[in-house]
Design a protein around this motif. Structure first.
Motif, PDB file in Angstrom:
ATOM      1  N   PRO A   1     -19.135 -18.009  70.997  1.00  0.00           N
ATOM      2  CA  PRO A   1     -19.136 -16.616  70.543  1.00  0.00           C
ATOM      3  C   PRO A   1     -20.382 -15.829  70.962  1.00  0.00           C
ATOM      4  N   ALA A   2     -21.468 -16.515  71.233  1.00  0.00           N
ATOM      5  CA  ALA A   2     -22.685 -15.816  71.669  1.00  0.00           C
ATOM      6  C   ALA A   2     -22.479 -15.121  73.016  1.00  0.00           C
ATOM      7  N   ASN A   3     -21.446 -15.514  73.768  1.00  0.00           N
ATOM      8  CA  ASN A   3     -21.175 -14.904  75.078  1.00  0.00           C
ATOM      9  C   ASN A   3     -20.280 -13.671  74.996  1.00  0.00           C
ATOM     10  N   PHE A   4     -19.569 -13.463  73.882  1.00  0.00           N
ATOM     11  CA  PHE A   4     -18.549 -12.418  73.821  1.00  0.00           C
ATOM     12  C   PHE A   4     -19.123 -11.029  74.123  1.00  0.00           C
ATOM     13  N   GLN A   5     -20.131 -10.615  73.388  1.00  0.00           N
ATOM     14  CA  GLN A   5     -20.688  -9.270  73.580  1.00  0.00           C
ATOM     15  C   GLN A   5     -21.464  -9.152  74.895  1.00  0.00           C
ATOM     16  N   PRO A   6     -22.356 -10.116  75.233  1.00  0.00           N
ATOM     17  CA  PRO A   6     -23.083  -9.976  76.505  1.00  0.00           C
ATOM     18  C   PRO A   6     -22.157  -9.945  77.724  1.00  0.00           C
ATOM     19  N   SER A   7     -21.103 -10.752  77.707  1.00  0.00           N
ATOM     20  CA  SER A   7     -20.171 -10.756  78.854  1.00  0.00           C
ATOM     21  C   SER A   7     -19.406  -9.447  78.924  1.00  0.00           C
ATOM     22  N   LEU A   8     -18.986  -8.922  77.768  1.00  0.00           N
ATOM     23  CA  LEU A   8     -18.305  -7.624  77.765  1.00  0.00           C
ATOM     24  C   LEU A   8     -19.232  -6.538  78.296  1.00  0.00           C
ATOM     25  N   ASP A   9     -20.498  -6.616  77.933  1.00  0.00           N
ATOM     26  CA  ASP A   9     -21.469  -5.636  78.440  1.00  0.00           C
ATOM     27  C   ASP A   9     -21.570  -5.706  79.967  1.00  0.00           C
ATOM     28  N   ILE A  10     -21.583  -6.922  80.513  1.00  0.00           N
ATOM     29  CA  ILE A  10     -21.642  -7.096  81.976  1.00  0.00           C
ATOM     30  C   ILE A  10     -20.360  -6.568  82.619  1.00  0.00           C
ATOM     31  N   PHE A  11     -19.198  -6.967  82.065  1.00  0.00           N
ATOM     32  CA  PHE A  11     -17.920  -6.463  82.590  1.00  0.00           C
ATOM     33  C   PHE A  11     -17.889  -4.937  82.537  1.00  0.00           C
ATOM     34  N   SER A  12     -18.410  -4.368  81.452  1.00  0.00           N
ATOM     35  CA  SER A  12     -18.422  -2.908  81.302  1.00  0.00           C
ATOM     36  C   SER A  12     -19.281  -2.244  82.370  1.00  0.00           C
ATOM     37  N   GLY A  13     -20.373  -2.890  82.746  1.00  0.00           N
ATOM     38  CA  GLY A  13     -21.214  -2.364  83.808  1.00  0.00           C
ATOM     39  C   GLY A  13     -20.522  -2.371  85.159  1.00  0.00           C
ATOM     40  N   ILE A  14     -19.599  -3.297  85.346  1.00  0.00           N
ATOM     41  CA  ILE A  14     -18.873  -3.408  86.613  1.00  0.00           C
ATOM     42  C   ILE A  14     -17.648  -2.495  86.643  1.00  0.00           C
ATOM     43  N   PHE A  15     -16.847  -2.528  85.553  1.00  0.00           N
ATOM     44  CA  PHE A  15     -15.554  -1.835  85.551  1.00  0.00           C
ATOM     45  C   PHE A  15     -15.509  -0.583  84.681  1.00  0.00           C
ATOM     46  N   GLY A  16     -16.510  -0.374  83.854  1.00  0.00           N
ATOM     47  CA  GLY A  16     -16.457   0.682  82.845  1.00  0.00           C
ATOM     48  C   GLY A  16     -16.029   0.065  81.516  1.00  0.00           C
ATOM     49  N   GLU A  17     -16.459   0.664  80.425  1.00  0.00           N
ATOM     50  CA  GLU A  17     -16.248   0.045  79.110  1.00  0.00           C
ATOM     51  C   GLU A  17     -14.775  -0.126  78.748  1.00  0.00           C
ATOM     52  N   ASP A  18     -13.991   0.917  78.875  1.00  0.00           N
ATOM     53  CA  ASP A  18     -12.580   0.835  78.481  1.00  0.00           C
ATOM     54  C   ASP A  18     -11.803  -0.130  79.364  1.00  0.00           C
ATOM     55  N   ALA A  19     -12.039  -0.086  80.658  1.00  0.00           N
ATOM     56  CA  ALA A  19     -11.337  -0.984  81.587  1.00  0.00           C
ATOM     57  C   ALA A  19     -11.731  -2.436  81.339  1.00  0.00           C
ATOM     58  N   ALA A  20     -13.003  -2.677  81.077  1.00  0.00           N
ATOM     59  CA  ALA A  20     -13.466  -4.043  80.828  1.00  0.00           C
ATOM     60  C   ALA A  20     -12.856  -4.597  79.548  1.00  0.00           C
ATOM     61  N   ARG A  21     -12.862  -3.797  78.506  1.00  0.00           N
ATOM     62  CA  ARG A  21     -12.276  -4.225  77.226  1.00  0.00           C
ATOM     63  C   ARG A  21     -10.788  -4.553  77.411  1.00  0.00           C
ATOM     64  N   ALA A  22     -10.066  -3.673  78.092  1.00  0.00           N
ATOM     65  CA  ALA A  22      -8.635  -3.892  78.328  1.00  0.00           C
ATOM     66  C   ALA A  22      -8.403  -5.143  79.173  1.00  0.00           C
ATOM     67  N   MET A  23      -9.270  -5.384  80.156  1.00  0.00           N
ATOM     68  CA  MET A  23      -9.142  -6.565  81.017  1.00  0.00           C
ATOM     69  C   MET A  23      -9.254  -7.842  80.183  1.00  0.00           C
ATOM     70  N   VAL A  24     -10.242  -7.904  79.303  1.00  0.00           N
ATOM     71  CA  VAL A  24     -10.439  -9.104  78.485  1.00  0.00           C
ATOM     72  C   VAL A  24      -9.294  -9.266  77.488  1.00  0.00           C
ATOM     73  N   ILE A  25      -8.802  -8.175  76.957  1.00  0.00           N
ATOM     74  CA  ILE A  25      -7.675  -8.255  76.021  1.00  0.00           C
ATOM     75  C   ILE A  25      -6.435  -8.772  76.736  1.00  0.00           C
ATOM     76  N   ARG A  26      -6.212  -8.348  77.978  1.00  0.00           N
ATOM     77  CA  ARG A  26      -5.064  -8.849  78.750  1.00  0.00           C
ATOM     78  C   ARG A  26      -5.221 -10.321  79.084  1.00  0.00           C
ATOM     79  N   ASN A  27      -6.452 -10.741  79.374  1.00  0.00           N
ATOM     80  CA  ASN A  27      -6.723 -12.135  79.753  1.00  0.00           C
ATOM     81  C   ASN A  27      -7.846 -12.670  78.871  1.00  0.00           C
ATOM     82  N   PRO A  28      -7.508 -13.097  77.641  1.00  0.00           N
ATOM     83  CA  PRO A  28      -8.537 -13.571  76.714  1.00  0.00           C
ATOM     84  C   PRO A  28      -9.332 -14.768  77.222  1.00  0.00           C
TER      85      PRO A  28
END
Length: 197
Positions: free
Chosen positions: A99-126
């Motif tokens: 669980p310590a990776n959940f927020q930091p990884s989302l932050d990294i994904f958000s930097g690459i794809f944008g916050e909404d796209a990154a969140r949706a990507m992880v929700i599609r592929n947990p």
């Protein structure tokens, strides 16, 4: 009196009350948040136990009750309780991820794809919750393929394992033909014609 050298006693008392109130809020809010986040935890735990309930100690998915609760709490904090429960329904093993990776990884994904796209990507592929923020398989290595794969994962999840395996086999036919020299496409087409006739 000089205001800089002798503070107003009523002002200090008010400040102390405010500090005490803020401290009390910080103690109460996380506890209330945990209770709210655990409303759907039994559903998530049931999904996890259905798939991994008989896991042997020492294996990856063998986790303590405290770990699973903490993992769900963090997932609910980052993605919302309903979304977290749905992600566990879709991929029960996510409760065993760090669980310590959940927020930091989302932050990294958000930097690459944008916050909404990154969140949706992880929700599609947990399963992306397993990514550490950096390293060989880290979130910092994500590119457009990760985004495309999330759509494929989401689209094929309802198909199920057997049909997904069959789809993979059909997509592998050209490679099978190249490696073996057997005209597999013709064999599959003939078999399909026989079934339909």
């Amino acid at each position: 009196p000089d205001l800089d050298s002798s503070p107003d006693r009523s002002g200090m008392a008010t400040m102390r009350c405010c500090v005490a109130l803020l401290a009390a809020i910080q103690l109460v809010v996380p506890v209330a948040g945990l209770a709210a986040n655990r409303a759907l935890y039994p559903r998530a735990l049931s999904a996890f136990n259905k798939k991994y309930g008989e896991v042997r100690p020492g294996t990856y998915y063998y986790r303590s009750q405290e770990f699973l609760e903490g993992s769900f709490d963090e997932m609910a904090r980052v993605y919302g309780e309903e979304v977290a429960a749905t992600m566990v329904d879709d991929v029960p093993g996510v409760l065993a991820f760090q669980p310590a990776n959940f927020q930091p990884s989302l932050d990294i994904f958000s930097g690459i794809f944008g916050e909404d796209a990154a969140r949706a990507m992880v929700i599609r592929n947990p399963a992306l919750l397993s990514c550490p923020p950096s390293g060989p398989d880290g979130a910092d290595k994500a590119d457009a393929k990760a985004m495309y794969a999330s759509y494929v994962v989401a689209a094929t999840r309802p198909i199920g394992g057997l049909l997904l395996g069959s789809l993979f086999l059909l997509l592998s036919i050209p490679a099978i033909e190249i490696v073996t020299g057997i005209p597999a496409r013709a064999i599959v087409q003939d078999a399909i014609k026989d079934v339909l006739n």
